[in-house]
Design a protein around this motif. Sequence first.
Motif, PDB file in Angstrom:
ATOM      1  N   ASP A  17       0.508  -0.958  -0.065  1.00  0.00           N
ATOM      2  CA  ASP A  17       0.025  -0.037   0.052  1.00  0.00           C
ATOM      3  C   ASP A  17       0.799   1.132  -0.163  1.00  0.00           C
ATOM      4  O   ASP A  17       0.361   2.508  -0.473  1.00  0.00           O
ATOM      5  CB  ASP A  17      -1.009  -0.034   1.284  1.00  0.00           C
ATOM      6  CG  ASP A  17      -1.710   1.242   1.124  1.00  0.00           C
ATOM      7  OD1 ASP A  17      -2.333   1.499  -0.236  1.00  0.00           O
ATOM      8  OD2 ASP A  17      -2.472   1.543   2.199  1.00  0.00           O
ATOM      9  N   GLU A  18       2.305   1.098   0.612  1.00  0.00           N
ATOM     10  CA  GLU A  18       2.554   2.826   1.068  1.00  0.00           C
ATOM     11  C   GLU A  18       3.196   3.056  -0.170  1.00  0.00           C
ATOM     12  O   GLU A  18       3.084   3.731  -0.964  1.00  0.00           O
ATOM     13  CB  GLU A  18       4.096   2.378   1.897  1.00  0.00           C
ATOM     14  CG  GLU A  18       4.850   3.558   1.909  1.00  0.00           C
ATOM     15  CD  GLU A  18       6.343   2.922   2.926  1.00  0.00           C
ATOM     16  OE1 GLU A  18       7.192   3.601   3.550  1.00  0.00           O
ATOM     17  OE2 GLU A  18       6.129   1.986   3.368  1.00  0.00           O
ATOM     18  N   ASN A  19       3.830   1.693  -1.587  1.00  0.00           N
ATOM     19  CA  ASN A  19       4.503   2.527  -3.239  1.00  0.00           C
ATOM     20  C   ASN A  19       3.138   1.667  -4.030  1.00  0.00           C
ATOM     21  O   ASN A  19       3.454   2.117  -5.160  1.00  0.00           O
ATOM     22  CB  ASN A  19       5.453   1.387  -3.069  1.00  0.00           C
ATOM     23  CG  ASN A  19       6.815   1.793  -2.643  1.00  0.00           C
ATOM     24  OD1 ASN A  19       6.687   2.642  -2.232  1.00  0.00           O
ATOM     25  ND2 ASN A  19       7.219   0.528  -1.724  1.00  0.00           N
ATOM     26  N   GLY A  20       1.981   1.586  -3.387  1.00  0.00           N
ATOM     27  CA  GLY A  20       1.158   1.633  -4.350  1.00  0.00           C
ATOM     28  C   GLY A  20       1.285   0.450  -5.898  1.00  0.00           C
ATOM     29  O   GLY A  20       0.787   0.756  -6.621  1.00  0.00           O
ATOM     30  N   GLU A  21       1.079  -0.242  -4.731  1.00  0.00           N
ATOM     31  CA  GLU A  21       1.905  -2.178  -6.064  1.00  0.00           C
ATOM     32  C   GLU A  21       1.172  -2.997  -5.530  1.00  0.00           C
ATOM     33  O   GLU A  21       0.774  -3.873  -4.348  1.00  0.00           O
ATOM     34  CB  GLU A  21       3.356  -1.986  -6.049  1.00  0.00           C
ATOM     35  CG  GLU A  21       4.273  -0.735  -6.451  1.00  0.00           C
ATOM     36  CD  GLU A  21       5.392  -0.883  -6.433  1.00  0.00           C
ATOM     37  OE1 GLU A  21       6.007  -0.478  -6.917  1.00  0.00           O
ATOM     38  OE2 GLU A  21       5.907  -1.865  -5.725  1.00  0.00           O
ATOM     39  N   LEU A  22       0.330  -3.587  -6.531  1.00  0.00           N
ATOM     40  CA  LEU A  22      -0.383  -5.033  -6.122  1.00  0.00           C
ATOM     41  C   LEU A  22       1.055  -5.905  -6.576  1.00  0.00           C
ATOM     42  O   LEU A  22       1.951  -5.750  -7.681  1.00  0.00           O
ATOM     43  CB  LEU A  22      -0.937  -5.013  -7.713  1.00  0.00           C
ATOM     44  CG  LEU A  22      -1.686  -6.823  -7.374  1.00  0.00           C
ATOM     45  CD1 LEU A  22      -2.339  -7.204  -5.616  1.00  0.00           C
ATOM     46  CD2 LEU A  22      -2.690  -7.152  -8.295  1.00  0.00           C
ATOM     47  N   VAL A  23       1.924  -7.078  -5.343  1.00  0.00           N
ATOM     48  CA  VAL A  23       2.772  -7.985  -5.996  1.00  0.00           C
ATOM     49  C   VAL A  23       2.164  -9.419  -5.667  1.00  0.00           C
ATOM     50  O   VAL A  23       1.479  -9.393  -5.225  1.00  0.00           O
ATOM     51  CB  VAL A  23       3.832  -7.515  -4.497  1.00  0.00           C
ATOM     52  CG1 VAL A  23       4.389  -7.937  -4.725  1.00  0.00           C
ATOM     53  CG2 VAL A  23       4.106  -6.178  -4.276  1.00  0.00           C
TER      54      VAL A  23
END
Length: 365
Positions: A17-23
Amino acid sequence: MNKGHSIMEYETVELDDENGELVIIDQTKLPFKTEILRLKTQQEIWNAIYLLQVRGAPAIGVAAAFGIYLAAKEIGSEDYRAFYKEFQKAKDYLDSARPTAVNLSWALKRMEAVCNRNKDKPVKEIKKALLKEAEEIRDRDVSVCRQMGEYGLSLVKPGDGLLTHCNAGKLAAVRYGTATAPMYLGAERGYGFRIFVDETRPLLQGARLTAFELHESGLEVILICDNMSASVMRSGWVNAVFVGCDRVAANGDTANKIGTSMAALAAKRYGVPFYVCAPTSTIDMEMKTGDDIIIEERPGEEITEMWFKERMAPEGINTYNPSFDVTDNDLITGIVTEYGIAYPPYTESLKKILAESLYGYVPQL
């Protein structure tokens, strides 16, 4: 590329969430390479679902929930109507990635319902509620898969031979998987299963993914070609078949990876119980029968040249490449859900299980 780590150490789908990414783990690279993808844009997430970089009904649902949350997070308007219009646009876009797996639309509808329930609140609060809902969808997947594993394990005994098709394992979910959940729980308890894995042409999810993850976890795995399943059943080596499911119709017909119906036909012929592991999120009572389920057709190149060093079919040959087939309900011994096992007649048992699910909890055995 990540070396020195077991595939079981990674989450199939998670949110940064901090980097706005789906991993996600790029499942198209397995088993040769473990590559972690960090997806920022809606197009990247759509592509990952369509290209099967993330796949399996439960994992697709979790990816969709996190994906639409990330889309909502980027909407700048504080006006609810403007926010909701952009949200719906992103929802419809993600929903178009794969038509057969109902978990995609199921998760997106749940996220949309959060918007509708909170429309009188500030957009900032709606975004927080969307994150909470996405996390609940992820956490629920873990508990649901474990419960299906417990119910599935009750159907077999130590030392049994099991057969599965495609990948309905950890890589298709957050943890445990659906059809593999009884296998993982059985391994934890010393059941000593011998597991036959269909390779699953043309995308080889059984060979590349199921055999890989079960082997990595220390289970006894025997990989076979799809056209060998009848032979091992006839030999008496298989005591039960467990497969996953992308959609269940109201009458108990199920849609799963192409080739599933062939395994079901062989199981029926040789008296082997055939179980479909299906979380209630895959049950679609709006589909009266399997004839109503839309079957995704994929490019013919997956048959003619994918995975081969050289093309293995004549140039210009016509192809037919449905991604799923429908297993008729009369071939299915039982449908294993997190609320229990549905048996024929499915029109009655599925309704009962869905009524149980309305209480909003997962029963503990």
